[in-house]
Design an enzyme around this catalytic site. Structure first.
Site, short mmCIF file in Angstrom:
data_model
loop_
_atom_site.label_atom_id
_atom_site.label_comp_id
_atom_site.label_asym_id
_atom_site.label_seq_id
_atom_site.Cartn_x
_atom_site.Cartn_y
_atom_site.Cartn_z
N THR B 188 20.87 55.63 68.47
CA THR B 188 19.61 56.16 68.88
C THR B 188 18.32 55.93 68.17
O THR B 188 18.20 55.26 67.21
CB THR B 188 19.72 57.66 68.84
OG1 THR B 188 20.84 57.98 69.44
CG2 THR B 188 18.50 58.29 69.36
N GLU B 270 17.63 46.24 73.21
CA GLU B 270 18.73 45.30 73.04
C GLU B 270 18.65 44.17 74.06
O GLU B 270 18.65 44.40 75.27
CB GLU B 270 20.05 46.05 73.12
CG GLU B 270 20.22 46.91 71.87
CD GLU B 270 21.40 47.87 71.93
OE1 GLU B 270 21.91 48.20 70.87
OE2 GLU B 270 21.78 48.27 73.04
N ASN B 393 26.33 44.93 73.85
CA ASN B 393 27.01 46.18 74.13
C ASN B 393 28.45 46.03 74.61
O ASN B 393 29.22 46.98 74.56
CB ASN B 393 26.20 47.01 75.12
CG ASN B 393 24.97 47.55 74.45
OD1 ASN B 393 25.09 48.28 73.47
ND2 ASN B 393 23.80 47.16 74.92
#
Lengths: 398, 398
Positions: B188, B270, B393
């Protein structure tokens, strides 16, 4: 993840089908489906909740109170969405062409369009195709019908059920399209279900809404809601009657058929390599369970972890936490592939990741979450988020 | 999309900083930041809305009513989230180590952790590092501080402002981390803002909440909400006083600083290759405008279209339609790169895509949507959705 073969769909008394190549956008592919229904056919419908619905969705919503249908016309390649006055005119011209070809009234004609948003739909192509289409109508042709409504779908989707009602057999056939719950540029999820049962329109609407909540409203590919989502259920009234008090068996068969179609849509999610079933239990209500399931199913981080075959249960906790529903961190239980991973607010003592990692390498991923607060349950289906999704959607229109 | 260089941050009277390599997860990287504050320092905080918050978030929420701070300890590499009783113990041990090293009381110690979810945090590494960390405290070291809190961030994020208050200069420094609004596995967004102004805790909290609504609550990378989001604002009271009636200049500087940090987080999303600014006007309220902006910013189909440099405005219409806010299809106006594309429910007559296509090939994409119903406005920032996001991810944890 296509099924090995399309099921064989029997004829439905009171339904005739035909398809055509109208050249709306695709070359060398059928893109127009006409279905004709016997007089007395009732209809039910559920539609997108988008505030920017397509012109055909506006048309069907307005027609719904009549509950009557004589024809369904579906085109692929153009969604006729965000097309303003010209979109309304294209709907009018299409409806008129159907009423002329089939001698019925405009309020009995049902429309759906799926494809690019914002491009005017050239109704002249539809008008030109209709006379031949009407002549070609026949009792067979379910597979061509399922193919004519496809856009980015990689396989046609169809399902059938039969139910014995007081010694008489009733049949339900369904076809659907959608590759991505919502791929709004190839606008969306369409499903058409047909039965020879005799069912009054108000009951038919109730049955459709109930089954829809457990099926098409319980799948997601990317959480994007299309301008055009439409599910219609037609009952021709040629077979046995279903009434409020004996609707149970029919409702169960309809649930099964619509869940089968919905699962096929999730399996054909754009770029999908894995099919994911998410079971939520112990929520405050069934609706809360469904929302928690969708929060997990729509999380890009959960979906990419599954694409990477990573048993990343922390992301499931995150997605439960952000759902907006009542959740207690310390009563939550998380299972993957049937293996309990977390409870009492932490990872279980002596957790062995090996069997979970093996499960992640399979095609069918099972996630279960128990909220530990109530009796609400729901099952939600989705697919993983892969490079294929980026390829399809970053390149599609150009 | 990293900025060419990090801004030079001046010392702030009453703030001393130190960083260390505690070896929590990373090798050869600093992963621990200690800040010491002068007696009398006030503090304000805003936290994740997740129902599964981390142990440090629980700790800070409980400490907030006191409004007092003597120390901030931040570790990267482990989020101490969903770690149960052991997580609470790790918080206790860390706080105790700080109180011993700095001779302060537990209620004045503020904590944040960012990294993997669900792995126990080994507080012994923090306890072992603290004595040397306390000895190393100094007035400089803002760049090392910004680096020590990074996880998957590709560049450190810092900003500074100064304000003249009645002839006295007040300084505000801020550092942030986050790569993906929310990348919950590297849990986060964290932001820490420091000023030498003297501001009572209730006013400080009000100022932080106001600026946070326009900055960190107006960015998104993937719509996933972390277990650990934390923004803290410390005021050491060593400089001029800010009171309720003359807070305007300070608030404006704080807005500017927090928006700069928030934009840096979105730029470091990202896999991001493009930075996207979404201006929404004409909504029923500012909050409705923000929700519509986030619906566009979180749509995988809008984000992939931008990654593909496709001026696919139909997907923007779709995302507005699904926002859940009041919208009228026929009053909506959509602009990309300042070019009006759609109004009155359809594409504008004679629309020329060439200038819009040229804009799509740039790095800074501007989307504007006017809802045409009211006076609500909001600006939201995000990035595109690329293969890089999937790579990061789908592979991160394994």
């Amino acid at each position: 993840m296509a099924p090995k073969s399309l099921p064989e769909l029997p004829p439905i008394a009171g339904v005739r089908l035909a398809t055509a190549q109208a050249g709306i956008k695709y070359r060398d592919r059928t893109d127009l489906l006409l279905a004709e229904f016997a007089p007395g056919t009732t209809v039910a419908g559920v539609f997108t909740r988008s505030k920017a619905p397509s012109a055909p969705v506006d048309w069907c919503r307005a027609a719904l109170p009549s509950g009557r249908a004589r024809a369904l016309l579906v085109n692929s390649g153009n969604a006729n969405a965000f097309t303003g006055r010209r979109g309304v005119e294209a709907v009018g011209a299409s409806v008129k062409a159907v009423t002329v070809a089939l001698s019925c009234s405009p309020a009995e004609v049902w429309l759906a369009s799926t494809g690019v948003i914002g491009e005017p739909l050239d109704a002249r192509k539809i008008e030109a195709a209709l006379p031949a289409l009407a002549k070609a109508l026949g009792a067979d042709g379910w597979e061509p019908a399922a193919r004519a409504i496809m856009t980015t779908d990689t396989f046609p989707k169809a399902a059938t059920r039969s139910v014995a009602l007081g010694g008489k057999k009733v049949t339900i056939n369904g076809i659907a399209k959608g590759s991505g719950m919502i791929a709004p540029d190839m606008a969306t999820m369409l499903a058409f279900v047909f039965t020879d049962a005799k069912i009054a329109a108000p009951l038919l609407q109730q049955l459709l809404q109930q089954s829809n909540a457990k099926s098409f409203n319980a799948i997601t590919v990317d959480g994007d809601t299309s301008t055009s989502d439409t599910a219609l259920l037609f009952a021709t009234g040629q077979g046995a009657e279903v009434t409020q008090k004996d609707a149970g068996a029919f409702a169960a068969a309809l649930d099964g058929l619509m869940i089968e179609l919905a699962r096929l849509v999730a399996k054909d999610g754009e770029g999908a390599q894995k099919f994911i079933t998410i079971e939520v239990s112990g929520a405050e209500s069934d609706e809360a369970a469904r929302r928690i399931g969708l929060s997990i199913a729509n999380s890009p981080l959960v979906k990419t972890a599954i694409a990477g075959e990573d048993a990343n249960w922390g992301r499931i906790v995150m997605a439960v936490g952000k759902s907006g529903e009542k959740v207690e961190r310390d009563t939550l239980r998380v299972l993957i592939g049937g293996v309990l991973i977390a409870e009492n607010g932490e990872r279980v003592e002596g957790y062995d990741e090996a069997p979970v990692a093996a499960h992640m390498r399979t095609r069918d991923i099972a996630i279960a979450v128990d909220i530990g607060l109530g009796k609400g349950r729901a099952t939600v289906w989705t697919c993983d988020l892969t490079h294929g999704y980026i390829d399809i959607n970053a390149d599609y229109r150009s």
